[in-house]
Design a protein around this motif. Structure first.
Motif, short mmCIF file in Angstrom:
data_model
loop_
_atom_site.label_atom_id
_atom_site.label_comp_id
_atom_site.label_asym_id
_atom_site.label_seq_id
_atom_site.Cartn_x
_atom_site.Cartn_y
_atom_site.Cartn_z
N UNK A 19 -15.23 -23.58 13.16
CA UNK A 19 -14.91 -24.78 12.69
C UNK A 19 -15.35 -25.48 12.95
N UNK A 20 -16.44 -25.84 14.49
CA UNK A 20 -16.57 -26.79 14.61
C UNK A 20 -18.43 -26.55 14.06
N UNK A 21 -18.79 -24.94 14.14
CA UNK A 21 -20.13 -24.86 13.66
C UNK A 21 -20.35 -25.65 12.32
N UNK A 22 -18.89 -25.66 11.67
CA UNK A 22 -19.29 -26.05 10.23
C UNK A 22 -18.97 -28.02 10.14
N UNK A 23 -19.15 -28.26 11.19
CA UNK A 23 -18.80 -29.44 11.64
C UNK A 23 -17.57 -30.54 11.43
N UNK A 24 -16.91 -28.87 12.09
CA UNK A 24 -15.36 -30.59 11.81
C UNK A 24 -14.74 -30.41 13.36
N UNK A 25 -14.47 -31.39 13.11
CA UNK A 25 -13.88 -31.63 14.29
C UNK A 25 -12.87 -31.36 15.16
N UNK A 26 -12.51 -30.92 15.69
CA UNK A 26 -11.08 -29.96 16.53
C UNK A 26 -11.07 -30.45 17.72
N UNK A 27 -9.24 -30.88 17.72
CA UNK A 27 -8.50 -31.85 18.48
C UNK A 27 -7.51 -30.61 19.21
N UNK A 28 -7.41 -31.01 19.84
CA UNK A 28 -6.16 -29.98 20.65
C UNK A 28 -5.60 -28.57 19.43
N UNK A 29 -7.05 -28.27 18.61
CA UNK A 29 -6.90 -26.74 18.08
C UNK A 29 -6.97 -27.19 16.93
N UNK A 30 -6.29 -28.64 16.35
CA UNK A 30 -6.19 -28.79 14.81
C UNK A 30 -7.66 -29.59 14.60
N UNK A 31 -7.43 -29.80 13.11
CA UNK A 31 -8.56 -30.66 12.12
C UNK A 31 -7.22 -31.07 10.93
N UNK A 32 -8.55 -31.92 10.68
CA UNK A 32 -8.11 -32.93 9.34
C UNK A 32 -8.71 -31.52 8.55
N UNK A 33 -7.19 -31.13 7.95
CA UNK A 33 -7.96 -30.49 6.48
C UNK A 33 -9.02 -31.04 5.41
N UNK A 34 -9.85 -29.85 5.51
CA UNK A 34 -11.32 -30.44 4.20
C UNK A 34 -10.74 -29.82 2.61
N UNK A 35 -9.70 -29.43 2.32
CA UNK A 35 -9.87 -28.87 1.04
C UNK A 35 -9.01 -30.17 0.78
N UNK A 36 -8.01 -30.89 1.18
CA UNK A 36 -7.56 -32.48 0.37
C UNK A 36 -7.24 -33.57 1.62
#
Length: 344
Positions: A19-36
């Protein structure tokens, strides 16, 4: 075609790192969903799996790349192999949007005891038609498991709690040798006995047309030495609730459950579901019938459950099907336990 060994390596990749390599900001094993639109992080990561608890999508590293980058399966695998320096033979990506023509692996079976007897549908139908849902069956299904009476009736589940009564009715209807041949009766010290363990549920299996194709018993007693499940009338292992597929359209979501009870719980909750008895023993012909649906497996919360998901995931890939994973809270061992919690 991508080798199973390569797919296994990609399946085991840490989804949070992907997910990080895809550009998602991950914090405490969670991230904002990119699908909505996601005000609060609803996308969660655990080891090699991801799950959005808002839009109910999830899977492994391959499916994460597919969803995030709108890539085909082969393209997603290629991207991951490049990112993690995993060797994969060169693949022509020009036609990856098309489903490849797959060759199904053929297995040579050596039957040392002669051909396997055919399923005796007449005897199985008679057992279901003659039986009722009796007291212990009702207690298990409705009091203990809190399943929908409408679902149980629709699935034509019955129970047998009196072996003498069932044996007499069957012997008055069918020839004794036929009942022994289909393993409903057995001779023991010159006595004829019913092979169905008492008390047991009777669970019929139907194909897409509604034809009875198998019959299974589920032991309700307390003797731990008696197997819980038994196939009757020379039944072969099948997917459960296949009649549902005739009512679904291509692309509809279909949940795959580990076991009949979990499937009945999911149906009682209002979701379309089928059940597998074991991810390692599903006939090849059954897997092909799942093609075209949005498949999501709800596996048990143990190592065996995760292994079952991975095995089924690999098997379905040969038929052009991608299996997603829906997880339940770690507090519950399986969906039935989670369903009971929700019913409180």
């Amino acid at each position: 075609m991508i080798s199973p060994e390569t797919i296994k390596k990609l399946h085991e990749l840490n989804c949070e790192d992907v997910a990080r390599r895809l550009g998602l900001e991950v914090n405490m094993h969670q991230a904002h969903c990119f699908m909505h639109q996601d005000k609060r992080p609803s996308l969660a990561f655990k080891n090699n799996l991801w799950k959005c608890f808002a839009c109910d999508k999830g899977g492994d590293a391959i499916s994460l790349v597919e969803e995030k980058c709108n890539l085909s399966f082969v393209e997603a695998c290629t991207w991951l192999c490049e990112q993690y320096h995993i060797y994969m033979p060169s693949t022509n990506l020009k036609n990856t949007k098309k489903r490849p023509k797959l060759r199904h692996r053929r297995t040579l079976v050596i039957d040392r005891e002669g051909s396997r007897p055919d399923f005796d549908g007449d005897v199985a139908s008679a057992i279901i038609n003659l039986a009722d849902l009796e007291a212990k069956g009702k207690e298990f299904l409705f009091t203990e498991r809190k399943l929908s009476a409408q679902v149980v009736e629709k699935m034509k589940i019955k129970s047998v709690e009196d072996s003498t009564k069932m044996k007499e009715i069957l012997m008055n209807t069918f020839d004794e040798e036929r009942l022994i041949k289909c393993k409903v009766l057995k001779r023991d010290n010159n006595k004829i006995q019913l092979t169905i363990n008492i008390p047991s549920l009777l669970i019929p299996y139907f194909d897409r047309t509604g034809k009875l194709v198998a019959l299974q018993s589920r032991y309700l007693g307390t003797n731990e030495n008696i197997p819980r499940f038994k196939m009757l009338c020379n039944s072969r292992k099948q997917l459960y609730n296949m009649v549902l597929l005739a009512k679904l359209q291509e692309g509809n979501k279909l949940y795959i459950m580990e076991g009949i009870t979990d499937c009945l719980a999911m149906l009682s909750a209002g979701y379309p579901a089928v059940a597998i008895q074991s991810a390692t023993t599903i006939p090849e012909t059954e897997l092909d019938k799942l093609s075209g649906f949005d498949l999501v497996m709800v596996h048990d919360n143990d190592k065996a459950g995760v292994s079952a998901f991975y095995h089924l995931h690999r098997s379905l890939l040969r038929y052009g099907c991608r299996l997603k994973c829906a997880t339940i809270p770690a507090l519950f061992k399986d969906y039935s336990a989670y369903y009971l919690y929700l019913k409180k």
